[in-house]
Scaffold this motif. Structure first.
Motif, PDB file in Angstrom:
ATOM      1  N   ALA A   2       0.819  -1.198   0.000  1.00  0.00           N
ATOM      2  CA  ALA A   2       0.000   0.000   0.000  1.00  0.00           C
ATOM      3  C   ALA A   2       0.855   1.251   0.000  1.00  0.00           C
ATOM      4  O   ALA A   2       1.929   1.292   0.575  1.00  0.00           O
ATOM      5  CB  ALA A   2      -0.909  -0.003   1.224  1.00  0.00           C
ATOM      6  N   SER A   3       0.363   2.299  -0.649  1.00  0.00           N
ATOM      7  CA  SER A   3       1.073   3.571  -0.671  1.00  0.00           C
ATOM      8  C   SER A   3       0.559   4.520   0.388  1.00  0.00           C
ATOM      9  O   SER A   3       1.108   5.594   0.594  1.00  0.00           O
ATOM     10  CB  SER A   3       0.926   4.219  -2.054  1.00  0.00           C
ATOM     11  OG  SER A   3      -0.437   4.414  -2.367  1.00  0.00           O
ATOM     12  N   VAL A   4      -0.546   4.161   1.066  1.00  0.00           N
ATOM     13  CA  VAL A   4      -1.103   4.955   2.149  1.00  0.00           C
ATOM     14  C   VAL A   4      -1.278   4.038   3.346  1.00  0.00           C
ATOM     15  O   VAL A   4      -1.378   2.815   3.204  1.00  0.00           O
ATOM     16  CB  VAL A   4      -2.461   5.585   1.758  1.00  0.00           C
ATOM     17  CG1 VAL A   4      -2.277   6.569   0.621  1.00  0.00           C
ATOM     18  CG2 VAL A   4      -3.467   4.518   1.372  1.00  0.00           C
ATOM     19  N   ALA A  17      -6.959  -4.952  -2.019  1.00  0.00           N
ATOM     20  CA  ALA A  17      -5.549  -5.171  -1.714  1.00  0.00           C
ATOM     21  C   ALA A  17      -5.283  -6.641  -1.418  1.00  0.00           C
ATOM     22  O   ALA A  17      -4.246  -7.191  -1.804  1.00  0.00           O
ATOM     23  CB  ALA A  17      -5.112  -4.302  -0.538  1.00  0.00           C
ATOM     24  N   VAL A  18      -6.223  -7.285  -0.741  1.00  0.00           N
ATOM     25  CA  VAL A  18      -6.076  -8.718  -0.462  1.00  0.00           C
ATOM     26  C   VAL A  18      -6.075  -9.514  -1.763  1.00  0.00           C
ATOM     27  O   VAL A  18      -5.216 -10.365  -1.998  1.00  0.00           O
ATOM     28  CB  VAL A  18      -7.201  -9.211   0.471  1.00  0.00           C
ATOM     29  CG1 VAL A  18      -7.195 -10.739   0.555  1.00  0.00           C
ATOM     30  CG2 VAL A  18      -7.035  -8.605   1.853  1.00  0.00           C
ATOM     31  N   LEU A  19      -7.033  -9.236  -2.637  1.00  0.00           N
ATOM     32  CA  LEU A  19      -7.081  -9.948  -3.912  1.00  0.00           C
ATOM     33  C   LEU A  19      -5.868  -9.623  -4.770  1.00  0.00           C
ATOM     34  O   LEU A  19      -5.341 -10.490  -5.472  1.00  0.00           O
ATOM     35  CB  LEU A  19      -8.374  -9.592  -4.654  1.00  0.00           C
ATOM     36  CG  LEU A  19      -9.670 -10.044  -3.993  1.00  0.00           C
ATOM     37  CD1 LEU A  19     -10.869  -9.534  -4.773  1.00  0.00           C
ATOM     38  CD2 LEU A  19      -9.719 -11.568  -3.879  1.00  0.00           C
ATOM     39  N   ASP A  33       1.742 -13.907   4.397  1.00  0.00           N
ATOM     40  CA  ASP A  33       2.178 -13.317   3.132  1.00  0.00           C
ATOM     41  C   ASP A  33       1.111 -12.389   2.562  1.00  0.00           C
ATOM     42  O   ASP A  33       1.414 -11.346   1.985  1.00  0.00           O
ATOM     43  CB  ASP A  33       2.507 -14.419   2.125  1.00  0.00           C
ATOM     44  CG  ASP A  33       3.802 -15.132   2.456  1.00  0.00           C
ATOM     45  OD1 ASP A  33       4.637 -14.530   3.149  1.00  0.00           O
ATOM     46  OD2 ASP A  33       3.969 -16.290   2.024  1.00  0.00           O
ATOM     47  N   ILE A  34      -0.155 -12.773   2.700  1.00  0.00           N
ATOM     48  CA  ILE A  34      -1.232 -11.902   2.237  1.00  0.00           C
ATOM     49  C   ILE A  34      -1.199 -10.586   2.991  1.00  0.00           C
ATOM     50  O   ILE A  34      -1.318  -9.500   2.405  1.00  0.00           O
ATOM     51  CB  ILE A  34      -2.600 -12.597   2.408  1.00  0.00           C
ATOM     52  CG1 ILE A  34      -2.703 -13.814   1.487  1.00  0.00           C
ATOM     53  CG2 ILE A  34      -3.741 -11.607   2.123  1.00  0.00           C
ATOM     54  CD1 ILE A  34      -3.957 -14.640   1.709  1.00  0.00           C
ATOM     55  N   SER A  35      -1.028 -10.671   4.297  1.00  0.00           N
ATOM     56  CA  SER A  35      -0.958  -9.466   5.128  1.00  0.00           C
ATOM     57  C   SER A  35       0.178  -8.556   4.674  1.00  0.00           C
ATOM     58  O   SER A  35      -0.008  -7.348   4.505  1.00  0.00           O
ATOM     59  CB  SER A  35      -0.768  -9.871   6.587  1.00  0.00           C
ATOM     60  OG  SER A  35      -0.466  -8.752   7.395  1.00  0.00           O
ATOM     61  N   LEU A  40      -1.459  -4.818   5.109  1.00  0.00           N
ATOM     62  CA  LEU A  40      -2.480  -4.802   6.145  1.00  0.00           C
ATOM     63  C   LEU A  40      -1.972  -5.497   7.399  1.00  0.00           C
ATOM     64  O   LEU A  40      -1.078  -6.341   7.335  1.00  0.00           O
ATOM     65  CB  LEU A  40      -3.745  -5.530   5.652  1.00  0.00           C
ATOM     66  CG  LEU A  40      -4.427  -4.956   4.410  1.00  0.00           C
ATOM     67  CD1 LEU A  40      -5.491  -5.922   3.921  1.00  0.00           C
ATOM     68  CD2 LEU A  40      -5.021  -3.589   4.712  1.00  0.00           C
ATOM     69  N   SER A  41      -2.562  -5.144   8.523  1.00  0.00           N
ATOM     70  CA  SER A  41      -2.218  -5.858   9.756  1.00  0.00           C
ATOM     71  C   SER A  41      -2.706  -7.291   9.633  1.00  0.00           C
ATOM     72  O   SER A  41      -3.628  -7.598   8.865  1.00  0.00           O
ATOM     73  CB  SER A  41      -2.868  -5.182  10.957  1.00  0.00           C
ATOM     74  OG  SER A  41      -4.275  -5.340  10.913  1.00  0.00           O
TER      75      SER A  41
END
Length: 256
Positions: A2-4, A17-19, A33-35, A40-41
């Motif tokens: 993510a950029s933000v 973002a997850v997909l 790895d997805i996190s 994301l947390s």
């Protein structure tokens, strides 16, 4: 990534973002790895992954790894440039394969890239770095050149003026030369890409038109560069592209 900050992103952004954490190089991921890849947390990723898995967008295998689920495939099949186009095109792609016994491809444009939506591979055909869903810059492939040549003039100019990635010493990265190639594609009705992605392959492509005449896809055959017989391949590719176009509802004016 993510950029933000994650807390500043909307719920849809976090789901996407997850997909988006999955790609051709990462088709199976653990939750950690997805996190990381989604920015994301772990707790947020866990909650979103659980929701997506329950809905069918993700699937979890016996090893605990997540994959893209069949529910997304069902949705993608509704795209007019997806399964519907492939179903119309497949008989003509098979005819082209039988005529050449080489790799046959069908692709569409997505912004500055070509996306492959069908691919028939010859057993002894030249090796290619292509699979369904793969993306390449437009200027480096035959289908990409065919699509770029028939795109909006403003888009073409912006693309030609931007950075042109090189994959082999033969990849065209000179804007003036690329513009000349696109003009030749429009004049002849076929695009030829020689050794631009790999130094042993050549592709011949032709545009596919929709009901209104706009170019919606491109079809190509990929052969060993040393064995390429463009005068023989070009008519076969044109016939396939014309057949797919008619199947989509295109009716050419007399004399075209």
């Amino acid at each position: 990534m993510a950029s933000v900050p994650a807390h500043a992103r909307s719920a849809p952004d976090r789901l996407l973002a997850v997909l988006g954490a999955f790609d051709l190089e990462h088709p199976a991921l653990c939750l950690t790895d997805i996190s990381r890849r989604a920015g994301l947390s772990l707790s947020t990723a866990h909650r979103l992954v659980a929701a997506l898995t329950e809905w069918g967008a993700l699937e979890r295998d016996d090893a605990g790894l997540y994959h893209v689920g069949l529910r997304l495939w069902e949705l993608a099949a509704l795209a007019p440039r997806g399964l519907a186009l492939r179903q119309v095109a497949l008989p003509y792609l098979e005819d082209l394969y039988e005529a050449t016994h080489e790799n046959v491809q069908l692709a569409v444009r997505d912004g500055p890239e070509v996306v492959y939506i069908e691919w028939l591979s010859g057993r002894s055909a030249v090796g290619v770095h292509i699979r369904v869903g793969a993306r390449w810059p437009l200027h480096a492939t035959g289908v990409g050149l065919a699509l770029l040549a028939h795109s909006d003039a403003g888009f073409q100019e912006g693309y030609c003026g931007g950075p042109l990635a090189a994959f082999t010493p033969y990849t065209v990265t000179d804007p003036a030369r690329l513009r000349r190639m696109l003009a030749e594609v429009r004049r002849t009705g076929v695009a030829v890409s020689s050794r631009q992605v790999t130094d042993d392959a050549l592709s011949v492509a032709a545009p596919v038109r929709g009901p209104g005449g706009a170019v919606v896809a491109a079809v190509s055959v990929v052969v060993p560069q040393t064995d390429a017989q463009i005068p023989v391949l070009a008519p076969a590719v044109r016939v396939a592209a014309r057949g797919i176009s008619r199947g989509l509802g295109w009716r050419p004016e007399k004399g075209t």
